[in-house]
Design an enzyme around this catalytic site. Structure first.
Site, PDB file in Angstrom:
ATOM      1  N   GLU A 103       0.773  -1.207  -0.018  1.00  0.00           N
ATOM      2  CA  GLU A 103      -0.040  -0.037   0.073  1.00  0.00           C
ATOM      3  C   GLU A 103       0.960   1.194  -0.002  1.00  0.00           C
ATOM      4  O   GLU A 103       2.050   1.095   0.569  1.00  0.00           O
ATOM      5  CB  GLU A 103      -0.848   0.056   1.258  1.00  0.00           C
ATOM      6  N   ASP A 104       0.319   2.294  -0.802  1.00  0.00           N
ATOM      7  CA  ASP A 104       1.077   3.638  -0.464  1.00  0.00           C
ATOM      8  C   ASP A 104       0.783   3.992   0.967  1.00  0.00           C
ATOM      9  O   ASP A 104       2.015   4.490   1.414  1.00  0.00           O
ATOM     10  CB  ASP A 104       0.763   4.769  -1.642  1.00  0.00           C
ATOM     11  N   ILE A 105      -0.050   4.055   1.424  1.00  0.00           N
ATOM     12  CA  ILE A 105      -0.507   4.689   2.792  1.00  0.00           C
ATOM     13  C   ILE A 105      -1.568   4.366   3.339  1.00  0.00           C
ATOM     14  O   ILE A 105      -2.464   4.028   2.892  1.00  0.00           O
ATOM     15  CB  ILE A 105      -0.491   6.532   2.417  1.00  0.00           C
ATOM     16  N   VAL A 106      -1.603   4.121   4.780  1.00  0.00           N
ATOM     17  CA  VAL A 106      -2.433   3.707   5.582  1.00  0.00           C
ATOM     18  C   VAL A 106      -2.965   5.135   6.324  1.00  0.00           C
ATOM     19  O   VAL A 106      -2.146   5.354   7.190  1.00  0.00           O
ATOM     20  CB  VAL A 106      -2.256   2.487   6.208  1.00  0.00           C
ATOM     21  N   ASP A 107      -4.041   5.388   6.141  1.00  0.00           N
ATOM     22  CA  ASP A 107      -4.739   6.555   6.803  1.00  0.00           C
ATOM     23  C   ASP A 107      -5.753   6.124   7.888  1.00  0.00           C
ATOM     24  O   ASP A 107      -5.544   5.870   9.137  1.00  0.00           O
ATOM     25  CB  ASP A 107      -5.262   7.537   5.886  1.00  0.00           C
ATOM     26  N   GLY A 109      -7.372   3.608   7.710  1.00  0.00           N
ATOM     27  CA  GLY A 109      -7.313   2.183   7.910  1.00  0.00           C
ATOM     28  C   GLY A 109      -8.402   1.172   7.285  1.00  0.00           C
ATOM     29  O   GLY A 109      -8.487  -0.113   7.206  1.00  0.00           O
ATOM     30  N   THR A 111      -9.439   1.301   4.127  1.00  0.00           N
ATOM     31  CA  THR A 111      -8.900   0.287   2.976  1.00  0.00           C
ATOM     32  C   THR A 111      -8.190  -0.702   3.283  1.00  0.00           C
ATOM     33  O   THR A 111      -8.740  -1.891   2.685  1.00  0.00           O
ATOM     34  CB  THR A 111      -8.273   1.401   2.231  1.00  0.00           C
ATOM     35  N   LYS A 135      -0.318   6.858   8.966  1.00  0.00           N
ATOM     36  CA  LYS A 135      -0.731   8.098   9.811  1.00  0.00           C
ATOM     37  C   LYS A 135      -1.311   7.472  10.892  1.00  0.00           C
ATOM     38  O   LYS A 135      -2.456   7.380  10.994  1.00  0.00           O
ATOM     39  CB  LYS A 135      -1.695   8.976   8.904  1.00  0.00           C
ATOM     40  N   PHE A 156      -2.321  15.893   4.674  1.00  0.00           N
ATOM     41  CA  PHE A 156      -2.424  15.546   2.953  1.00  0.00           C
ATOM     42  C   PHE A 156      -0.958  15.349   2.482  1.00  0.00           C
ATOM     43  O   PHE A 156      -0.397  16.431   2.409  1.00  0.00           O
ATOM     44  CB  PHE A 156      -3.425  16.113   2.561  1.00  0.00           C
ATOM     45  N   ASP A 163      -1.473  10.891  -5.158  1.00  0.00           N
ATOM     46  CA  ASP A 163      -1.934  11.827  -6.093  1.00  0.00           C
ATOM     47  C   ASP A 163      -2.945  12.839  -5.394  1.00  0.00           C
ATOM     48  O   ASP A 163      -3.272  12.920  -4.059  1.00  0.00           O
ATOM     49  CB  ASP A 163      -2.977  11.099  -6.983  1.00  0.00           C
ATOM     50  N   ARG A 169       1.376  12.302  -9.498  1.00  0.00           N
ATOM     51  CA  ARG A 169       1.941  11.342  -8.841  1.00  0.00           C
ATOM     52  C   ARG A 169       3.377  10.848  -9.402  1.00  0.00           C
ATOM     53  O   ARG A 169       4.207  10.070  -8.806  1.00  0.00           O
ATOM     54  CB  ARG A 169       1.083   9.809  -9.573  1.00  0.00           C
TER      55      ARG A 169
HETATM   56  P1  IMP Z   1      -7.752   4.962   4.197  1.00  0.00           P
HETATM   57  O1  IMP Z   1      -8.666   4.042   3.857  1.00  0.00           O
HETATM   58  O2  IMP Z   1      -8.337   6.124   5.024  1.00  0.00           O
HETATM   59  O3  IMP Z   1      -6.602   4.277   5.279  1.00  0.00           O
HETATM   60  O4  IMP Z   1      -7.190   5.645   2.938  1.00  0.00           O
HETATM   61  C1  IMP Z   1      -6.115   4.884   2.392  1.00  0.00           C
HETATM   62  C2  IMP Z   1      -6.095   5.296   0.889  1.00  0.00           C
HETATM   63  O5  IMP Z   1      -6.460   6.835   0.726  1.00  0.00           O
HETATM   64  C3  IMP Z   1      -4.677   5.306   0.386  1.00  0.00           C
HETATM   65  O6  IMP Z   1      -4.448   3.947  -0.135  1.00  0.00           O
HETATM   66  C4  IMP Z   1      -4.277   6.288  -0.527  1.00  0.00           C
HETATM   67  O7  IMP Z   1      -5.021   5.949  -1.735  1.00  0.00           O
HETATM   68  C5  IMP Z   1      -5.462   7.440  -0.115  1.00  0.00           C
HETATM   69  N1  IMP Z   1      -4.766   8.358   0.801  1.00  0.00           N
HETATM   70  C6  IMP Z   1      -4.815   8.522   2.319  1.00  0.00           C
HETATM   71  N2  IMP Z   1      -4.011   9.608   2.562  1.00  0.00           N
HETATM   72  C7  IMP Z   1      -3.698  10.120   1.571  1.00  0.00           C
HETATM   73  C8  IMP Z   1      -2.701  11.318   1.396  1.00  0.00           C
HETATM   74  O8  IMP Z   1      -2.283  12.069   2.262  1.00  0.00           O
HETATM   75  N3  IMP Z   1      -2.503  11.699  -0.221  1.00  0.00           N
HETATM   76  C9  IMP Z   1      -3.023  10.873  -0.962  1.00  0.00           C
HETATM   77  N4  IMP Z   1      -3.800   9.897  -0.853  1.00  0.00           N
HETATM   78  C10 IMP Z   1      -4.093   9.349   0.316  1.00  0.00           C
HETATM   79 MG    MG Z   2      -4.305   3.665  -2.281  1.00  0.00          MG
END
Ligand code: IMP
Ligand code: MG
Length: 184
Positions: A103-107, A109, A111, A135, A156, A163, A169
């Protein structure tokens, strides 16, 4: 360059390509050390993780490892919508395979949780997640990723695959959105 303006939003430099390369190499070593089979399967979550996945997959460099792709979408602009759409599902059999989700990023959680649940339902041997960015303060559901490049505050960010409405990107470094107060 110490400022980037995209769609009226101001971004400052955050993580350089050198810092990123160093953490990618470290995460790759950790994955290699922990693998219990010689042919793990990496599942890259499109679109955001494709650049990280390309670098990580080569850094892990196990000749029998494989990579496949899945596509999820949850963000709109700079905010999570809280609704995760599976845009493209898994096309291969992962029964009994050692799986590492990239994964690129877990925000929040959300996803990550849905991904793990979907993948676990396909009866793999094990499932772990490698996220370039995490995060921790935003995590509202599920477990943290097993492998993390950087822990960052809940701001962000863009670049290195991440993106803003599908753009930027290709930036080689990571940039973060300046807070409203310091924007003017
Ligand atoms: P989550 O489901 O809130 O954890 O979000 C996960 C997905 O949201 C990541 O796989 C990213 O594609 C997107 N995302 C979360 N934070 C950012 C950010 O700071 N910049 C760009 N995309 C983000
Ligand atoms: Mg993503």
């Amino acid at each position: 360059m110490n400022e980037l303006i995209i769609k009226g939003l101001t971004f400052s430099p955050d993580l350089s390509r050198e810092q990123i390369a160093k953490q990618v190499a470290r995460v790759a070593e950790e994955i290699k050390r922990d693998c219990v089979t010689d042919n793990p399967i990496f599942i890259c979550v499109l679109n955001g993780a494709f650049i990280f996945a390309a670098d990580l997959f080569r850094a892990v460099n196990l000749p029998k490892s494989e990579i496949t792709f899945i596509r999820y979408k949850s963000y709109d602009g700079t905010k999570s919508t809280g609704v995760v759409q599976e845009v493209m599902g898994l096309t291969i059999d992962i029964t009994d395979r050692e799986v590492i989700i990239i994964e690129d990023i877990v925000d929040t959680g959300i996803t990550a949780k849905q991904l793990r649940d979907t993948i676990k339902s396909r009866n793999p041997k094990s499932v772990k997640m490698a996220a370039l960015l995490f995060k921790p303060e935003s995590l509202s559901i599920g477990n943290p990723p097993e492998y993390v490049g950087f822990e960052i505050p809940p701001k962000f960010i863009i670049g290195y695959g991440l993106d803003l409405d599908e753009q930027v990107r290709s930036l080689p470094d990571i940039w973060s959105l300046k807070s409203q107060e310091t924007n003017d």
